[in-house]
Structure formats: C-alpha cells, structure tokens
Design a protein around this motif. Sequence first.
Motif, PDB file in Angstrom:
ATOM      1  N   ARG A 403       0.836  -1.199   0.000  1.00 29.20           N
ATOM      2  CA  ARG A 403       0.000   0.000   0.000  1.00 29.20           C
ATOM      3  C   ARG A 403       0.877   1.259   0.000  1.00 29.20           C
ATOM      4  O   ARG A 403       0.576   2.235  -0.686  1.00 29.20           O
ATOM      5  CB  ARG A 403      -0.908  -0.009   1.232  1.00 29.20           C
ATOM      6  N   VAL A 404       1.957   1.209   0.757  1.00 27.52           N
ATOM      7  CA  VAL A 404       2.924   2.310   0.752  1.00 27.52           C
ATOM      8  C   VAL A 404       3.499   2.493  -0.649  1.00 27.52           C
ATOM      9  O   VAL A 404       3.597   3.622  -1.159  1.00 27.52           O
ATOM     10  CB  VAL A 404       4.058   2.027   1.760  1.00 27.52           C
ATOM     11  N   PHE A 405       3.867   1.388  -1.276  1.00 28.86           N
ATOM     12  CA  PHE A 405       4.429   1.410  -2.623  1.00 28.86           C
ATOM     13  C   PHE A 405       3.458   2.048  -3.619  1.00 28.86           C
ATOM     14  O   PHE A 405       3.841   2.925  -4.409  1.00 28.86           O
ATOM     15  CB  PHE A 405       4.767  -0.030  -3.019  1.00 28.86           C
ATOM     16  N   GLU A 406       2.202   1.634  -3.588  1.00 30.77           N
ATOM     17  CA  GLU A 406       1.201   2.166  -4.516  1.00 30.77           C
ATOM     18  C   GLU A 406       0.929   3.651  -4.253  1.00 30.77           C
ATOM     19  O   GLU A 406       0.761   4.444  -5.178  1.00 30.77           O
ATOM     20  CB  GLU A 406      -0.098   1.364  -4.406  1.00 30.77           C
ATOM     21  N   HIS A 407       0.897   4.017  -2.977  1.00 32.34           N
ATOM     22  CA  HIS A 407       0.654   5.411  -2.620  1.00 32.34           C
ATOM     23  C   HIS A 407       1.771   6.296  -3.186  1.00 32.34           C
ATOM     24  O   HIS A 407       1.499   7.402  -3.704  1.00 32.34           O
ATOM     25  CB  HIS A 407       0.589   5.539  -1.097  1.00 32.34           C
ATOM     26  N   LEU A 408       3.002   5.822  -3.117  1.00 29.84           N
ATOM     27  CA  LEU A 408       4.117   6.595  -3.647  1.00 29.84           C
ATOM     28  C   LEU A 408       4.106   6.628  -5.172  1.00 29.84           C
ATOM     29  O   LEU A 408       4.466   7.651  -5.776  1.00 29.84           O
ATOM     30  CB  LEU A 408       5.433   6.010  -3.151  1.00 29.84           C
ATOM     31  N   LEU A 409       3.716   5.520  -5.810  1.00 31.01           N
ATOM     32  CA  LEU A 409       3.618   5.530  -7.267  1.00 31.01           C
ATOM     33  C   LEU A 409       2.700   6.640  -7.751  1.00 31.01           C
ATOM     34  O   LEU A 409       2.987   7.315  -8.748  1.00 31.01           O
ATOM     35  CB  LEU A 409       3.092   4.184  -7.773  1.00 31.01           C
ATOM     36  N   ALA A 410       1.593   6.813  -7.050  1.00 30.06           N
ATOM     37  CA  ALA A 410       0.647   7.865  -7.432  1.00 30.06           C
ATOM     38  C   ALA A 410       1.254   9.254  -7.285  1.00 30.06           C
ATOM     39  O   ALA A 410       0.759  10.211  -7.881  1.00 30.06           O
ATOM     40  CB  ALA A 410      -0.622   7.753  -6.584  1.00 30.06           C
ATOM     41  N   ARG A 411       2.313   9.358  -6.514  1.00 25.42           N
ATOM     42  CA  ARG A 411       3.011  10.639  -6.317  1.00 25.42           C
ATOM     43  C   ARG A 411       4.344  10.664  -7.045  1.00 25.42           C
ATOM     44  O   ARG A 411       5.228  11.437  -6.705  1.00 25.42           O
ATOM     45  CB  ARG A 411       3.177  10.899  -4.818  1.00 25.42           C
ATOM     46  N   GLN A 412       4.478   9.780  -8.032  1.00 24.66           N
ATOM     47  CA  GLN A 412       5.628   9.746  -8.940  1.00 24.66           C
ATOM     48  C   GLN A 412       6.942   9.410  -8.230  1.00 24.66           C
ATOM     49  O   GLN A 412       8.002   9.914  -8.584  1.00 24.66           O
ATOM     50  CB  GLN A 412       5.766  11.067  -9.705  1.00 24.66           C
ATOM     51  N   VAL A 413       6.873   8.548  -7.246  1.00 26.76           N
ATOM     52  CA  VAL A 413       8.057   8.074  -6.536  1.00 26.76           C
ATOM     53  C   VAL A 413       8.046   6.546  -6.547  1.00 26.76           C
ATOM     54  O   VAL A 413       7.019   5.931  -6.234  1.00 26.76           O
ATOM     55  CB  VAL A 413       8.107   8.595  -5.086  1.00 26.76           C
ATOM     56  N   VAL A 414       9.177   5.929  -6.895  1.00 25.43           N
ATOM     57  CA  VAL A 414       9.266   4.472  -6.948  1.00 25.43           C
ATOM     58  C   VAL A 414      10.269   3.988  -5.901  1.00 25.43           C
ATOM     59  O   VAL A 414      11.432   4.401  -5.916  1.00 25.43           O
ATOM     60  CB  VAL A 414       9.717   3.976  -8.337  1.00 25.43           C
ATOM     61  N   ILE A 415       9.811   3.135  -4.994  1.00 23.49           N
ATOM     62  CA  ILE A 415      10.675   2.470  -4.021  1.00 23.49           C
ATOM     63  C   ILE A 415      10.646   0.973  -4.299  1.00 23.49           C
ATOM     64  O   ILE A 415       9.840   0.489  -5.095  1.00 23.49           O
ATOM     65  CB  ILE A 415      10.231   2.740  -2.568  1.00 23.49           C
ATOM     66  N   ALA A 416      11.512   0.223  -3.654  1.00 19.87           N
ATOM     67  CA  ALA A 416      11.544  -1.235  -3.814  1.00 19.87           C
ATOM     68  C   ALA A 416      11.093  -1.887  -2.509  1.00 19.87           C
ATOM     69  O   ALA A 416      11.844  -1.881  -1.524  1.00 19.87           O
ATOM     70  CB  ALA A 416      12.943  -1.706  -4.179  1.00 19.87           C
ATOM     71  N   PRO A 417       9.861  -2.430  -2.451  1.00 23.34           N
ATOM     72  CA  PRO A 417       9.401  -3.106  -1.230  1.00 23.34           C
ATOM     73  C   PRO A 417      10.279  -4.289  -0.868  1.00 23.34           C
ATOM     74  O   PRO A 417      10.802  -5.004  -1.731  1.00 23.34           O
ATOM     75  CB  PRO A 417       7.986  -3.558  -1.602  1.00 23.34           C
ATOM     76  N   GLY A 418      10.444  -4.527   0.430  1.00 20.51           N
ATOM     77  CA  GLY A 418      11.368  -5.542   0.914  1.00 20.51           C
ATOM     78  C   GLY A 418      11.051  -6.951   0.480  1.00 20.51           C
ATOM     79  O   GLY A 418      11.962  -7.783   0.372  1.00 20.51           O
ATOM     80  N   GLU A 419       9.780  -7.254   0.233  1.00 20.80           N
ATOM     81  CA  GLU A 419       9.429  -8.636  -0.099  1.00 20.80           C
ATOM     82  C   GLU A 419      10.049  -9.095  -1.419  1.00 20.80           C
ATOM     83  O   GLU A 419      10.153 -10.295  -1.677  1.00 20.80           O
ATOM     84  CB  GLU A 419       7.914  -8.812  -0.151  1.00 20.80           C
ATOM     85  N   LEU A 420      10.503  -8.163  -2.264  1.00 22.89           N
ATOM     86  CA  LEU A 420      11.163  -8.537  -3.504  1.00 22.89           C
ATOM     87  C   LEU A 420      12.505  -9.216  -3.258  1.00 22.89           C
ATOM     88  O   LEU A 420      13.028  -9.893  -4.141  1.00 22.89           O
ATOM     89  CB  LEU A 420      11.390  -7.292  -4.372  1.00 22.89           C
ATOM     90  N   PHE A 421      13.067  -9.054  -2.074  1.00 21.34           N
ATOM     91  CA  PHE A 421      14.416  -9.526  -1.786  1.00 21.34           C
ATOM     92  C   PHE A 421      14.420 -10.819  -0.988  1.00 21.34           C
ATOM     93  O   PHE A 421      15.419 -11.171  -0.366  1.00 21.34           O
ATOM     94  CB  PHE A 421      15.191  -8.427  -1.043  1.00 21.34           C
ATOM     95  N   SER A 422      13.297 -11.528  -1.022  1.00 27.80           N
ATOM     96  CA  SER A 422      13.175 -12.800  -0.318  1.00 27.80           C
ATOM     97  C   SER A 422      12.235 -13.706  -1.098  1.00 27.80           C
ATOM     98  O   SER A 422      11.284 -13.226  -1.738  1.00 27.80           O
ATOM     99  CB  SER A 422      12.630 -12.565   1.099  1.00 27.80           C
ATOM    100  N   VAL A 423      12.484 -15.020  -1.039  1.00 29.18           N
ATOM    101  CA  VAL A 423      11.576 -15.966  -1.689  1.00 29.18           C
ATOM    102  C   VAL A 423      10.504 -16.453  -0.732  1.00 29.18           C
ATOM    103  O   VAL A 423       9.595 -17.171  -1.126  1.00 29.18           O
ATOM    104  CB  VAL A 423      12.350 -17.177  -2.260  1.00 29.18           C
ATOM    105  N   SER A 424      10.622 -16.088   0.536  1.00 29.62           N
ATOM    106  CA  SER A 424       9.663 -16.599   1.530  1.00 29.62           C
ATOM    107  C   SER A 424       8.986 -15.473   2.313  1.00 29.62           C
ATOM    108  O   SER A 424       8.490 -15.699   3.403  1.00 29.62           O
ATOM    109  CB  SER A 424      10.372 -17.553   2.499  1.00 29.62           C
ATOM    110  N   GLY A 425       8.978 -14.274   1.748  1.00 22.24           N
ATOM    111  CA  GLY A 425       8.253 -13.161   2.371  1.00 22.24           C
ATOM    112  C   GLY A 425       8.832 -12.698   3.689  1.00 22.24           C
ATOM    113  O   GLY A 425       8.082 -12.355   4.605  1.00 22.24           O
ATOM    114  N   LEU A 426      10.172 -12.648   3.780  1.00 25.78           N
ATOM    115  CA  LEU A 426      10.802 -12.322   5.064  1.00 25.78           C
ATOM    116  C   LEU A 426      10.719 -10.843   5.433  1.00 25.78           C
ATOM    117  O   LEU A 426      10.860 -10.503   6.597  1.00 25.78           O
ATOM    118  CB  LEU A 426      12.281 -12.730   5.036  1.00 25.78           C
TER     119      LEU A 426
END
Length: 460
Positions: A403-426
């Motif tokens: 939700r944080v990621f999507e909220h920032l996209l709407a404001r033209q900011v792109v971050i990388a959510p942490g779940e992308l860096f794990s295969v088990s949702g750490l």
Amino acid sequence: MRSGKQADFAYQAVYRYMIDLINEVSPDVRVKLPSLRHLAERLNVSISTVQYAYSLLEKEGRVYSVAKSGYYALPVSAPASYCTDADLLERLYAGTRRPGMQVLSADEPAQLLSLDASLLQLERELLRRHPLQLQPYSQPCGIWELRTALAARYTQSATRCWQADDVYVGADLRGVLEILIEVLGLKGAAVLVESPCDWLILRLLRDAGVRVIESPCDESGKLDLMQLEHLLRTESVHLALFSSTASLPPQERPHAARLLEQQGCWLLENDIHGELVFDPSTHFLRDLVNPGRLLVFSTFEKFIGPEAPYGYLLSRHLSAPLQRQFLLRAFRLSPIRQRAIARLYQNGRLDQHLRALRTLLKEQAILMDGYLQRYLGARLSYSMPQAGATFWLCSTQTVDMRRVFEHLLARQVVIAPGELFSVSGLYPQHLRLSHVFNGNHSLDRVMEALAEALKYGRIG
C-alpha cells in the motif's frame, strides 16, 4: 547495421529499434517481444548484441522477462494497471518507465559517476592505432587481456592467486549466472543464500528449480553466525551464496570459513559491490575460505557504467564444462570494448575513478541519512550502508508496504518493497531506497511523500 566501425555499437541501433517497437504497442495490451534469435536474424546482428540491448531495456524498466516465455513490454505511456498483484516486480518495472518518475528503487552506483566517456574514448583510440590487430576473433570466454587484468585484480598472494584461464566473461550478469547454475547442476539442490538478496539472483535460482534456504541478516545488516551454523549442519547445503560486503564482522569471518570447510560447502561470492566498499582496506570472506571451493561473480556495470554491462566469473575448477557452456552461448562480445576495459585496469584510470566514486557514494549516503533523520527519524530504522548506492530500511510501525508502494507511485516516486528480496516473504516491513538520485526532483518532497505513505499504509 553491421558495417565498418559501427559494428561494435550495433546494440545502440537495436536499442533504438526496440524503443520504437515498444512505443508502437497499444497502451492496453501486454505484448510479447521477439525472441533473441528471431530479432538477431531480423536485424542481422549477433544474439549477444540483442541480449545486450534487452538488458539495458530491462534495467530501465521498459521490458521484463518471464521464465521459459520471453520478454514482454508496454509503451512508456501505458498505465501500470496491467500488472497483477501477484507480481510486484512487474508493478515496479511499470512504474519506473512512466515519465516524470523519481526512481529510488534502483541500485546503480555508476549513475553518480561513470567511466562511459573514458571507455568509448579508449575504444576509438585503440581502433585508430591498431585497426588490424583488433579484428574480431573467437574468444568465447572473453579476450585474454581482460581476463588477465581481472585475474591480477583478485590475486592476493602466491596461494590465493588467479590465472586468466580461471576467468570467464559473458554478455551480462544474467547470462553468466545462468551458465553457472547449469554447470553446477543446481536444479533440486539446496543453496544457502544471504538474505536480503537481489531479486535477479533469486528469480534465476527459483526458475532453475533450486531449493533456496535463506539466512537473514539482522537489522544491523549482519548475519547470525549461530543460525548460519545451524543451517549448515541441518540442511544438505551444496552451495552458500554470500555477498563480499560486510555481512559478517571481521572477527566472525574465520569461523564462518571453518564452518563452510567442515561441511564441504562451496562458497559463491557475490562481488557486485566489492569495488564500492567505502573502506577499501576491507578483507572479504573469499580471502579466508578454501580456494578449491570458491567461485566469485560480479559485473563491470556497477562501477564503470551501462556501456560495460558484461558479467564475469572466477573459478579454478569446472573449466571444461564452463568453457563448453560459454561456447554454446556463443557470446560475441566486442573485443575492442573488452580491451578498453582492460586498459582502464592497466593504466590506473579505474583505481582513480573508484576512489572518486566511493567518496561521492559515501557523501550521498551521509546526505540521505540527514534527510531520513529529519523527515522519518521515528518511522524507520536502519544502519548506514558500508558500500554501494542503497539503504535497507525497516518501518518501526506495522505497515502494508504494498500500500505504501502504490501510494508513492501515485506521487511519482518508486521504491523497492522488501518482499522482492526474499523468496519466503521475510521482509514485509522493509524497503530499499537508493541514495543516488538526480537533481530533477526535490528530495524534501520525496521524503515528505514517503512519510505520508508510511502513515497511509499503517495497519492498526
């Protein structure tokens, strides 16, 4: 396309062709792009030239790959809504290619200071002075000069030394890692991975059927040595994949090296940020482990720039299968560009560049730390980075990071959510944030938007 001196820059023409092709796509349709072989035949270039152009487009977020399917893309003007919630990485790629975005999700240190101009100038000089000697000829593992320069770079002593025959250069990091996975026969094998781990590596391992066992770092970025010992003793680990940067305190590295030796476990060291450690006197785990069970990989792109996307691998063993796989891939790398990179090593220009780049990266990290403290001091916890171009941050409150990621996209900011860096949702409460940014956006505005997004995404 492949005439005269421009042959070595054919990827630029392929890149422009692909941009035009992508922009012709209907904005509401997800389109599969031509395969590497098909496009190479169509444009009369080598497959590696097409692969090079695709890797640049993928880094820019204009295309993305799907395992066993191919490359897909949408035009820059297309909305991001085509992506499913199940694939967050596709959402991130779609966001980065929208115009006017402040992309703080990438890990691109050379964006701050690249050697692209020096590299291209060296190419022109080499071609002008020695045109006949620089004609392409088959060296599927990379040209001798570059492999020799890399071997010398990694040699530490008479016992911890490398030869040119131990070095393999490929068109990009993805291709090199795919070869390594194939040669090591990792399908179905257990690989212990330092976590968080780059999403490219995780997806390659997952798509190859590797059983990934994650060894997570704590909030200070350090591996838990007791947990590492437990995993090595209880799991049938074939290979341990660790970064060369400071995931283990210096006093714990000898113990970790002994554990790997006792369990007969190979070390695959990710040295992508090894040249970008702020303290250049740092010693790495590879300096302590059994050289007979050591593999190292990296890419020039992180510290030279996008004009040097080649990946490379160091291995004292498996020479026959590695040479065979590189030959089967038929990487037709530009010999002139490889020689130009080798010259950067030989004439000291690279060391000079690295000293300047490390200083700038450290200054940018301190600057970003000031902004984070000013705007988000109570909302995020983190440790200062010791290398590279990113911060690893954790929300101090429970949030829905998507939700944080999507909220920032709407404001033209792109971050990388942490779940992308794990295969088990750490890492549902984490994010990666680049501290290398351009001057087209106000960082104050970005920090305010991030603070607002964390508040918006709060749960409970």
